[in-house]
Design a protein around this motif. Structure first.
Motif, PDB file in Angstrom:
ATOM      1  N   ILE A   9     -17.848   2.694 -55.287  1.00  0.00           N
ATOM      2  CA  ILE A   9     -18.939   2.093 -54.512  1.00  0.00           C
ATOM      3  C   ILE A   9     -18.399   1.003 -53.596  1.00  0.00           C
ATOM      4  O   ILE A   9     -18.769   0.927 -52.409  1.00  0.00           O
ATOM      5  N   LYS A  10     -17.515   0.157 -54.117  1.00  0.00           N
ATOM      6  CA  LYS A  10     -16.956  -0.914 -53.300  1.00  0.00           C
ATOM      7  C   LYS A  10     -16.133  -0.357 -52.150  1.00  0.00           C
ATOM      8  O   LYS A  10     -16.283  -0.780 -51.000  1.00  0.00           O
ATOM      9  N   ALA A  12     -16.182   2.725 -50.818  1.00  0.00           N
ATOM     10  CA  ALA A  12     -17.030   3.481 -49.897  1.00  0.00           C
ATOM     11  C   ALA A  12     -17.899   2.533 -49.074  1.00  0.00           C
ATOM     12  O   ALA A  12     -18.124   2.771 -47.877  1.00  0.00           O
ATOM     13  N   GLY A  13     -18.365   1.466 -49.679  1.00  0.00           N
ATOM     14  CA  GLY A  13     -19.166   0.480 -48.965  1.00  0.00           C
ATOM     15  C   GLY A  13     -18.382  -0.217 -47.862  1.00  0.00           C
ATOM     16  O   GLY A  13     -18.882  -0.405 -46.752  1.00  0.00           O
ATOM     17  N   VAL A  14     -17.152  -0.586 -48.177  1.00  0.00           N
ATOM     18  CA  VAL A  14     -16.293  -1.220 -47.169  1.00  0.00           C
ATOM     19  C   VAL A  14     -16.066  -0.270 -45.998  1.00  0.00           C
ATOM     20  O   VAL A  14     -16.177  -0.652 -44.836  1.00  0.00           O
ATOM     21  N   ARG A  15     -15.761   0.994 -46.310  1.00  0.00           N
ATOM     22  CA  ARG A  15     -15.565   1.977 -45.244  1.00  0.00           C
ATOM     23  C   ARG A  15     -16.821   2.164 -44.413  1.00  0.00           C
ATOM     24  O   ARG A  15     -16.764   2.259 -43.188  1.00  0.00           O
ATOM     25  N   ALA A  16     -17.965   2.220 -45.057  1.00  0.00           N
ATOM     26  CA  ALA A  16     -19.227   2.422 -44.341  1.00  0.00           C
ATOM     27  C   ALA A  16     -19.546   1.234 -43.427  1.00  0.00           C
ATOM     28  O   ALA A  16     -19.963   1.424 -42.284  1.00  0.00           O
ATOM     29  N   VAL A  17     -19.318   0.024 -43.916  1.00  0.00           N
ATOM     30  CA  VAL A  17     -19.582  -1.170 -43.101  1.00  0.00           C
ATOM     31  C   VAL A  17     -18.664  -1.188 -41.881  1.00  0.00           C
ATOM     32  O   VAL A  17     -19.099  -1.493 -40.763  1.00  0.00           O
ATOM     33  N   GLY A  50     -22.972   5.162 -40.743  1.00  0.00           N
ATOM     34  CA  GLY A  50     -22.759   4.630 -42.084  1.00  0.00           C
ATOM     35  C   GLY A  50     -23.109   5.631 -43.167  1.00  0.00           C
ATOM     36  O   GLY A  50     -22.386   5.782 -44.157  1.00  0.00           O
ATOM     37  N   LEU A  54     -20.571   7.379 -45.936  1.00  0.00           N
ATOM     38  CA  LEU A  54     -20.785   7.438 -47.393  1.00  0.00           C
ATOM     39  C   LEU A  54     -20.723   8.875 -47.906  1.00  0.00           C
ATOM     40  O   LEU A  54     -20.119   9.146 -48.945  1.00  0.00           O
ATOM     41  N   SER A  57     -17.241  10.055 -48.055  1.00  0.00           N
ATOM     42  CA  SER A  57     -16.507   9.432 -49.153  1.00  0.00           C
ATOM     43  C   SER A  57     -16.719  10.154 -50.479  1.00  0.00           C
ATOM     44  O   SER A  57     -15.914  10.005 -51.399  1.00  0.00           O
TER      45      SER A  57
END
Length: 65
Positions: A9-10, A12-17, A50, A54, A57
């Motif tokens: 989650i962390k 994938a979240g960084v990549r999405a942001v 975004g 996700l 990912s």
């Protein structure tokens, strides 16, 4: 299992942001050249990027083993 999910989650979240920010910058730059920035278009394109990030990912992240 939970620890691996939290790491995913962390990451994938960084990549999405990052993807959202890159898309916003590119869309704003392109729109500015054309004369007027359509903020709804910038927002919708960025959110879509975004979500796609996700979903991509889910196939796997190289930084998560």
């Amino acid at each position: 299992m939970k620890e691996k999910f939290v790491k995913w989650i962390k990451a994938a979240g960084v990549r999405a942001v990052k993807t959202v920010a890159q898309t916003a910058v590119a869309t704003i730059g392109t729109a500015a050249v054309l004369g007027e920035v359509n903020w709804v278009m910038v927002l919708s394109a960025s959110v879509l990027a975004g979500v796609i990030s996700l979903l991509t990912s889910v196939a796997g992240l190289p930084e998560i083993k």
